[in-house]
Write a protein that holds these residues in place. Sequence first.
Motif, PDB file in Angstrom:
ATOM      1  N   HIS A  94       0.856  -1.178   0.000  1.00  0.00           N
ATOM      2  CA  HIS A  94       0.000   0.000   0.000  1.00  0.00           C
ATOM      3  C   HIS A  94       0.893   1.229   0.000  1.00  0.00           C
ATOM      4  CE1 HIS A  94      -3.005   2.923   1.508  1.00  0.00           C
ATOM      5  NE2 HIS A  94      -3.857   2.115   0.910  1.00  0.00           N
ATOM      6  N   LEU A  95       0.646   2.155  -0.895  1.00  0.00           N
ATOM      7  CA  LEU A  95       1.501   3.338  -1.007  1.00  0.00           C
ATOM      8  C   LEU A  95       1.129   4.373   0.051  1.00  0.00           C
ATOM      9  CD1 LEU A  95       1.795   3.714  -4.891  1.00  0.00           C
ATOM     10  CD2 LEU A  95       3.407   2.697  -3.263  1.00  0.00           C
ATOM     11  N   SER A  96       1.517   4.060   1.279  1.00  0.00           N
ATOM     12  CA  SER A  96       1.267   4.962   2.393  1.00  0.00           C
ATOM     13  C   SER A  96       2.257   4.678   3.509  1.00  0.00           C
ATOM     14  CB  SER A  96      -0.163   4.800   2.911  1.00  0.00           C
ATOM     15  OG  SER A  96      -0.336   3.486   3.412  1.00  0.00           O
ATOM     16  N   VAL A  97       2.385   5.659   4.392  1.00  0.00           N
ATOM     17  CA  VAL A  97       3.171   5.488   5.613  1.00  0.00           C
ATOM     18  C   VAL A  97       2.264   5.812   6.788  1.00  0.00           C
ATOM     19  CG1 VAL A  97       5.396   5.993   4.536  1.00  0.00           C
ATOM     20  CG2 VAL A  97       4.074   7.866   5.533  1.00  0.00           C
ATOM     21  N   LEU A  98       2.660   5.325   7.940  1.00  0.00           N
ATOM     22  CA  LEU A  98       1.931   5.584   9.165  1.00  0.00           C
ATOM     23  C   LEU A  98       2.794   6.467  10.055  1.00  0.00           C
ATOM     24  CD1 LEU A  98       0.797   1.908   9.921  1.00  0.00           C
ATOM     25  CD2 LEU A  98      -0.386   3.623   8.563  1.00  0.00           C
ATOM     26  N   VAL A  99       2.155   7.321  10.817  1.00  0.00           N
ATOM     27  CA  VAL A  99       2.849   8.127  11.818  1.00  0.00           C
ATOM     28  C   VAL A  99       1.893   8.319  12.982  1.00  0.00           C
ATOM     29  CG1 VAL A  99       2.171  10.361  10.803  1.00  0.00           C
ATOM     30  CG2 VAL A  99       4.234  10.221  12.213  1.00  0.00           C
ATOM     31  N   ARG A 100       2.425   8.271  14.184  1.00  0.00           N
ATOM     32  CA  ARG A 100       1.592   8.529  15.359  1.00  0.00           C
ATOM     33  C   ARG A 100       1.510  10.026  15.584  1.00  0.00           C
ATOM     34  NH1 ARG A 100       2.997   5.552  20.487  1.00  0.00           N
ATOM     35  NH2 ARG A 100       0.904   6.278  20.921  1.00  0.00           N
ATOM     36  N   ALA A 101       0.326  10.526  15.888  1.00  0.00           N
ATOM     37  CA  ALA A 101       0.162  11.954  16.160  1.00  0.00           C
ATOM     38  C   ALA A 101       1.114  12.391  17.275  1.00  0.00           C
ATOM     39  CB  ALA A 101      -1.292  12.258  16.531  1.00  0.00           C
ATOM     40  N   GLY A 102       1.347  11.516  18.236  1.00  0.00           N
ATOM     41  CA  GLY A 102       2.232  11.828  19.353  1.00  0.00           C
ATOM     42  C   GLY A 102       3.686  12.012  18.960  1.00  0.00           C
ATOM     43  N   ARG A 103       4.042  11.641  17.738  1.00  0.00           N
ATOM     44  CA  ARG A 103       5.429  11.804  17.274  1.00  0.00           C
ATOM     45  C   ARG A 103       5.556  12.882  16.195  1.00  0.00           C
ATOM     46  NH1 ARG A 103       8.872   6.522  16.353  1.00  0.00           N
ATOM     47  NH2 ARG A 103      10.458   8.165  16.341  1.00  0.00           N
ATOM     48  N   LEU A 104       4.470  13.575  15.879  1.00  0.00           N
ATOM     49  CA  LEU A 104       4.536  14.609  14.838  1.00  0.00           C
ATOM     50  C   LEU A 104       5.520  15.713  15.193  1.00  0.00           C
ATOM     51  CD1 LEU A 104       0.775  14.956  13.867  1.00  0.00           C
ATOM     52  CD2 LEU A 104       2.622  14.096  12.409  1.00  0.00           C
ATOM     53  N   GLY A 105       5.728  15.963  16.472  1.00  0.00           N
ATOM     54  CA  GLY A 105       6.658  16.996  16.906  1.00  0.00           C
ATOM     55  C   GLY A 105       8.090  16.738  16.476  1.00  0.00           C
ATOM     56  N   GLU A 106       8.385  15.511  16.044  1.00  0.00           N
ATOM     57  CA  GLU A 106       9.720  15.193  15.528  1.00  0.00           C
ATOM     58  C   GLU A 106       9.914  15.742  14.115  1.00  0.00           C
ATOM     59  OE1 GLU A 106      10.737  11.003  16.144  1.00  0.00           O
ATOM     60  OE2 GLU A 106       9.313  10.989  17.819  1.00  0.00           O
ATOM     61  N   LEU A 107       8.819  16.191  13.513  1.00  0.00           N
ATOM     62  CA  LEU A 107       8.852  16.800  12.178  1.00  0.00           C
ATOM     63  C   LEU A 107       8.653  18.298  12.318  1.00  0.00           C
ATOM     64  CD1 LEU A 107       6.262  14.462  10.410  1.00  0.00           C
ATOM     65  CD2 LEU A 107       8.741  14.181  10.444  1.00  0.00           C
ATOM     66  N   GLY A 108       9.202  19.042  11.386  1.00  0.00           N
ATOM     67  CA  GLY A 108       8.865  20.455  11.313  1.00  0.00           C
ATOM     68  C   GLY A 108       7.605  20.622  10.489  1.00  0.00           C
ATOM     69  N   VAL A 109       6.960  21.771  10.625  1.00  0.00           N
ATOM     70  CA  VAL A 109       5.739  22.029   9.865  1.00  0.00           C
ATOM     71  C   VAL A 109       6.027  22.006   8.363  1.00  0.00           C
ATOM     72  CG1 VAL A 109       3.916  23.713   9.381  1.00  0.00           C
ATOM     73  CG2 VAL A 109       4.634  23.294  11.728  1.00  0.00           C
ATOM     74  N   ALA A 110       7.183  22.526   7.946  1.00  0.00           N
ATOM     75  CA  ALA A 110       7.512  22.546   6.514  1.00  0.00           C
ATOM     76  C   ALA A 110       7.614  21.127   5.962  1.00  0.00           C
ATOM     77  CB  ALA A 110       8.811  23.307   6.280  1.00  0.00           C
ATOM     78  N   GLU A 111       8.240  20.215   6.702  1.00  0.00           N
ATOM     79  CA  GLU A 111       8.354  18.820   6.249  1.00  0.00           C
ATOM     80  C   GLU A 111       6.981  18.162   6.186  1.00  0.00           C
ATOM     81  OE1 GLU A 111      10.631  14.629   7.389  1.00  0.00           O
ATOM     82  OE2 GLU A 111      10.895  16.358   8.687  1.00  0.00           O
TER      83      GLU A 111
END
Length: 138
Positions: A94-111
Motif C-alpha cells: 500500500h503506497l502509504s506510511v503511518l505516523v503517530r500523532a504523538g510523534r509529529l513533533g519530531e517533524l517540522g511544519v515545513a516537512e
Amino acid sequence: MGDRPATEADVHEIAAAMPHVSRVEGPKAGNPIYQVGGKSFVFFRTPRPDAFDPDTGERYPDVIVIWVESEADKLALVQDPGSPFFTTEHFDGHLSVLVRAGRLGELGVAELRELIQDAWLSRASKRRAEAWLAEQGR
C-alpha cells in the motif's frame, strides 16, 4: 524564523487547505478522512491490532495514514528506525506510511506540509495536480 514542530492540528489545517478537498468521517468511529476526488490522502485511523505498543501490547490510538507517490518514497520514510514513520504488514504493498500523532513533533511544519502536499498530488487527478503545481510555480 525557524520551523516549529508539527502538531496534529497542522495535519488538519494543511490537508483541509489543499484544493478540492472534502473531509469525511469514518463510518464507525467518526475519524477524519481527507479526500480529493473521492480518494483518501490523509486518514486518521482507529486503533487496530496491527499497530501497537511493543511493551504493553496496547493498540496505538493516534495513527495517521499518509499516502506517498511510490514504494521508493515509502521506503525512504520508514527504513530509518529513528524515523517517526512506520508501516505494518497490513500496509504491505500500500503506497502509504503511518505516523503517530504523538510523534509529529519530531517533524517540522515545513516537512509535514511537503509530505501532505505530496500525498494530495499522489491522489488528485492529473488535471488538478497540474493546475495546483502551476499555481505554486513548480
